[in-house]
Design an enzyme around this catalytic site. Structure first.
Site, PDB file in Angstrom:
ATOM      1  N   SER A 220      -7.314  -6.899  -4.500  1.00 32.20           N
ATOM      2  CA  SER A 220      -7.656  -7.566  -3.234  1.00 32.20           C
ATOM      3  C   SER A 220      -8.606  -7.118  -2.448  1.00 32.20           C
ATOM      4  CB  SER A 220      -6.530  -8.489  -2.886  1.00 32.20           C
ATOM      5  OG  SER A 220      -5.940  -7.800  -1.861  1.00 32.20           O
TER       6      SER A 220
ATOM      7  N   HIS B 170      -1.952 -10.116  -6.863  1.00 29.03           N
ATOM      8  CA  HIS B 170      -1.046  -9.060  -7.313  1.00 29.03           C
ATOM      9  C   HIS B 170      -0.166  -9.543  -8.693  1.00 29.03           C
ATOM     10  CE1 HIS B 170      -1.822  -6.087  -3.673  1.00 29.03           C
ATOM     11  NE2 HIS B 170      -3.062  -6.179  -4.594  1.00 29.03           N
TER      12      HIS B 170
ATOM     13  N   GLU C  31       2.179 -10.371   0.026  1.00 30.43           N
ATOM     14  CA  GLU C  31       3.346  -9.044   0.023  1.00 30.43           C
ATOM     15  C   GLU C  31       4.342  -9.538   0.960  1.00 30.43           C
ATOM     16  OE1 GLU C  31       1.324  -5.250   0.374  1.00 30.43           O
ATOM     17  OE2 GLU C  31      -0.063  -5.854  -0.856  1.00 30.43           O
TER      18      GLU C  31
ATOM     19  N   GLU D 191       2.393  -3.937  -7.993  1.00 33.27           N
ATOM     20  CA  GLU D 191       3.239  -2.939  -7.086  1.00 33.27           C
ATOM     21  C   GLU D 191       4.641  -2.990  -7.493  1.00 33.27           C
ATOM     22  OE1 GLU D 191       1.411  -3.911  -3.230  1.00 33.27           O
ATOM     23  OE2 GLU D 191      -0.458  -2.968  -3.774  1.00 33.27           O
TER      24      GLU D 191
ATOM     25  N   ASP E 194       2.032  -8.799   4.169  1.00 33.96           N
ATOM     26  CA  ASP E 194       0.654  -8.679   4.107  1.00 33.96           C
ATOM     27  C   ASP E 194       0.292 -10.083   3.550  1.00 33.96           C
ATOM     28  OD1 ASP E 194      -1.972  -8.084   3.885  1.00 33.96           O
ATOM     29  OD2 ASP E 194      -1.591  -6.465   2.204  1.00 33.96           O
TER      30      ASP E 194
ATOM     31  N   GLU F  65       0.290  -7.927   8.264  1.00 40.16           N
ATOM     32  CA  GLU F  65      -0.977  -7.274   7.804  1.00 40.16           C
ATOM     33  C   GLU F  65      -2.046  -8.275   7.269  1.00 40.16           C
ATOM     34  OE1 GLU F  65      -0.733  -4.057   5.138  1.00 40.16           O
ATOM     35  OE2 GLU F  65      -2.574  -4.347   3.934  1.00 40.16           O
TER      36      GLU F  65
ATOM     37  N   ASP G  42      -6.466  -4.498   7.598  1.00 40.85           N
ATOM     38  CA  ASP G  42      -6.720  -3.644   6.183  1.00 40.85           C
ATOM     39  C   ASP G  42      -8.164  -4.231   5.639  1.00 40.85           C
ATOM     40  OD1 ASP G  42      -6.845  -2.792   3.636  1.00 40.85           O
ATOM     41  OD2 ASP G  42      -5.332  -4.109   2.754  1.00 40.85           O
TER      42      ASP G  42
ATOM     43  N   LYS H 212      -7.058   3.326   3.948  1.00 41.19           N
ATOM     44  CA  LYS H 212      -6.893   3.565   2.395  1.00 41.19           C
ATOM     45  C   LYS H 212      -8.098   4.614   2.078  1.00 41.19           C
ATOM     46  CE  LYS H 212      -5.011  -0.881   0.963  1.00 41.19           C
ATOM     47  NZ  LYS H 212      -5.540  -2.201   0.810  1.00 41.19           N
TER      48      LYS H 212
ATOM     49  N   HIS I 110      -1.335   3.124  -0.454  1.00 45.88           N
ATOM     50  CA  HIS I 110      -1.624   2.776  -1.616  1.00 45.88           C
ATOM     51  C   HIS I 110      -2.680   1.790  -2.004  1.00 45.88           C
ATOM     52  CE1 HIS I 110       1.929  -0.103  -2.821  1.00 45.88           C
ATOM     53  NE2 HIS I 110       1.009  -0.526  -1.728  1.00 45.88           N
ATOM     54  N   ARG I 111      -3.110   1.671  -3.142  1.00 43.43           N
ATOM     55  CA  ARG I 111      -3.628   0.479  -3.856  1.00 43.43           C
ATOM     56  C   ARG I 111      -2.735  -0.408  -5.011  1.00 43.43           C
ATOM     57  NH1 ARG I 111      -9.323   0.089  -1.779  1.00 43.43           N
ATOM     58  NH2 ARG I 111      -8.463  -1.968  -1.959  1.00 43.43           N
ATOM     59  N   SER I 112      -3.185  -1.545  -5.336  1.00 39.72           N
ATOM     60  CA  SER I 112      -2.449  -1.919  -6.269  1.00 39.72           C
ATOM     61  C   SER I 112      -2.535  -1.660  -7.357  1.00 39.72           C
ATOM     62  CB  SER I 112      -2.746  -3.590  -6.408  1.00 39.72           C
ATOM     63  OG  SER I 112      -3.963  -3.733  -6.469  1.00 39.72           O
TER      64      SER I 112
ATOM     65  N   LYS J  33       2.651   2.966   3.387  1.00 40.37           N
ATOM     66  CA  LYS J  33       2.657   1.722   2.544  1.00 40.37           C
ATOM     67  C   LYS J  33       2.411   1.814   1.216  1.00 40.37           C
ATOM     68  CE  LYS J  33       1.200  -3.114   2.520  1.00 40.37           C
ATOM     69  NZ  LYS J  33      -0.208  -3.690   2.081  1.00 40.37           N
TER      70      LYS J  33
HETATM   71  P1  PGA Z   1      -5.498  -3.947  -2.892  1.00 39.42           P
HETATM   72  O1  PGA Z   1      -4.719  -4.511  -1.760  1.00 39.42           O
HETATM   73  O2  PGA Z   1      -5.123  -4.778  -4.208  1.00 39.42           O
HETATM   74  O3  PGA Z   1      -7.003  -3.994  -2.829  1.00 39.42           O
HETATM   75  O4  PGA Z   1      -5.147  -2.493  -3.421  1.00 39.42           O
HETATM   76  C1  PGA Z   1      -3.433  -3.973  -1.464  1.00 39.42           C
HETATM   77  C2  PGA Z   1      -3.459  -4.409  -0.280  1.00 39.42           C
HETATM   78  O5  PGA Z   1      -4.222  -5.788   0.333  1.00 39.42           O
HETATM   79  O6  PGA Z   1      -2.928  -4.058   0.979  1.00 39.42           O
HETATM   80 ZN    ZN Z   2      -3.627  -5.401   2.680  1.00 39.28          ZN
END
Ligand code: PGA
Ligand code: ZN
Length: 417
Positions: free
Chosen positions: A44, A149, A159, A201, A237, A282, A308, A333, A361-363, A384
């Site tokens: 995302s 996710h 989240e 995640e 989130d 978030e 974010d 990030k 982190h990232r997903s 996080k």
């Molecule tokens: P991502 O997002 O899937 O882009 O890593 C995680 C988040 O929104 O915090």
């Molecule tokens: Zn986020």
């Protein structure tokens, strides 16, 4: 003889991340050391992030390291991180790393810093921070997850998070999060729902309506708080850009059958914060809603409002946010912006403005621990990085090692809420 931190070799290859998607890994060798780093990936993603890969994807990125990056970096000093990162921008020449790829820049930047740290025989966080005392961040992690996710019957909100700010060690804080995670399948039938496995995640995927998920987690937190004698608080989130329908100008919650215009979304979020004593929210609004973010933040008490997708670790977006009073916390990030220097500047700017920087982190992630070092080095009081799963606990476990090695010089951080 040249300095030990002079770069001798730069190599890149394709590997796979936790989702099984290809990603880039880079090795940097100096006269007496070696650094290796691979890039994580979002699902995302914010629209203002740098471009992860050039057209041609990871294979092209690997080729770019060989053809364009290595010839420039060989002979440079790995100890000069800012110069290395400036050269990466020069090689790319665009403002979003679209030629070499933001993930290429990230992997090169981190591998360089690891090589320099290893050459000096010190841990990465020490190399990057240069200070003598350290603060250990509190881990925040998702225990129920949906949105982009997860697949199948899932929550509208991406989240549902837990954070234990009163824990006295990183181990205790992480254990509280893990125990809340393990309470979810035990309590789920009481809330008329089921668990359908885990998402990207490691959070539980479930067909819970938003309020039900928060009620369940409030109960789970109570069980764990009573048992461990420490407070465990909830966060969200909302990744609200993924709920936002720009044509109809409403936030759409499919499972909840809720459609909210901007003002109603603000009220909804404020009610959730109050009803469930949330400590962290978030992206409660879509990524360009600076004014609405400002309005929400003004009305919030005792809760972190974190940007974010709103900021994407980009200092210009952050400056714009500061003008609007858009938040009081900012996600960091590093691969959203490409280099360690850029990520550091964003974290420092956030801190200077009184915003809490949250290292994230990232997903899709890789099973290494660099993020823990970056959180400590950039003085982020929160990290996080999920609760369970190999690539998540790789970072969490590293916090314990840092805290153990530095004893009295590594106290838990303090969080301004
Ligand atoms: P991502 O997002 O899937 O882009 O890593 C995680 C988040 O929104 O915090
Ligand atoms: Zn986020």
């Amino acid at each position: 003889m040249s300095a030990p931190t002079v770069i001798q070799e730069v190599r890149a290859r394709k590997i796979f991340d936790s989702r099984g998607n290809p990603t880039i890994e880079v090795d940097i060798a100096t006269h007496n050391s070696f650094g290796r780093a691979a890039a994580p990936a979002g699902a995302s993603k914010g629209k203002w992030e740098v471009q992860s890969y050039p057209s041609g994807g990871v294979d092209q990125a690997v080729e770019n390291v060989k053809e364009a990056v290595a010839p420039k970096l060989v002979g440079m000093d790995a100890d000069k991180q800012e110069t290395i990162d400036t050269v990466l921008h020069e090689i790319d020449s665009t403002d979003n790393f679209s030629k070499i790829g933001g993930n290429t820049a990230y992997a090169v930047s981190v591998a360089t810093s690891l090589a320099a740290a290893s050459s000096k025989d010190i841990p990465l966080f020490q190399h990057l921070s240069g200070t003598f005392t350290y603060e250990i961040p509190f881990p925040i992690g998702n225990v129920i997850g949906g949105g982009m996710h997860a697949k199948g019957r899932r929550t509208d909100i991406q989240e549902f998070l837990v954070l234990s700010t009163k824990a006295s060690t990183a181990v205790e804080a992480s254990e509280a999060n893990i125990r809340v995670h393990s309470e979810v399948p035990k309590l789920i039938s009481k809330f008329g729902a089921t668990v359908g496995g885990k998402g990207d995640e490691g959070a539980w995927v479930s067909d819970l309506e938003t309020h039900k998920a928060l009620e369940l987690l409030s109960e789970a937190c109570e069980v764990v708080s009573d048992d461990m004698g420490i407070e465990v608080r909830l966060g969200l989130d909302m990744a609200a850009s993924t709920l936002w329908n720009p044509k109809k100008k409403v936030y759409v919650y499919e499972r909840d059958e809720r459609r909210l215009e901007e003002k109603k979304q603000i009220d909804f979020v404020l009610d959730l914060i109050e009803d469930y004593n949330l400590i962290y929210v978030e992206d409660p609004l879509q990524e360009d809603a600076f004014e609405a973010f400002g309005e929400l933040t003004k009305r919030v008490k005792g809760c972190l409002v974190c940007g974010d997708d709103l900021f994407t670790t980009n200092i210009k977006r952050l400056e714009k946010g500061l003008k609007h009073g858009a938040a009081n916390a900012a996600i960091i990030k590093p691969n959203q912006v490409g280099t360690l220097t850029d990520a550091y500047k964003a974290a420092r700017r956030a801190k200077l403005a009184g915003y809490v920087p949250v290292m994230s982190h990232r997903s899709g992630d890789v099973p290494e621990s660099v993020l823990a070092h970056l959180a400590v080095a950039f003085q982020c009081p929160i990290i996080k990085t999920g609760v369970v799963g190999g690539e998540r606990v790789a970072k969490i476990n590293e916090l314990f090692r840092i805290q153990e090695a530095f004893g009295n010089r590594a106290k838990m951080a303090s969080i301004n809420v």
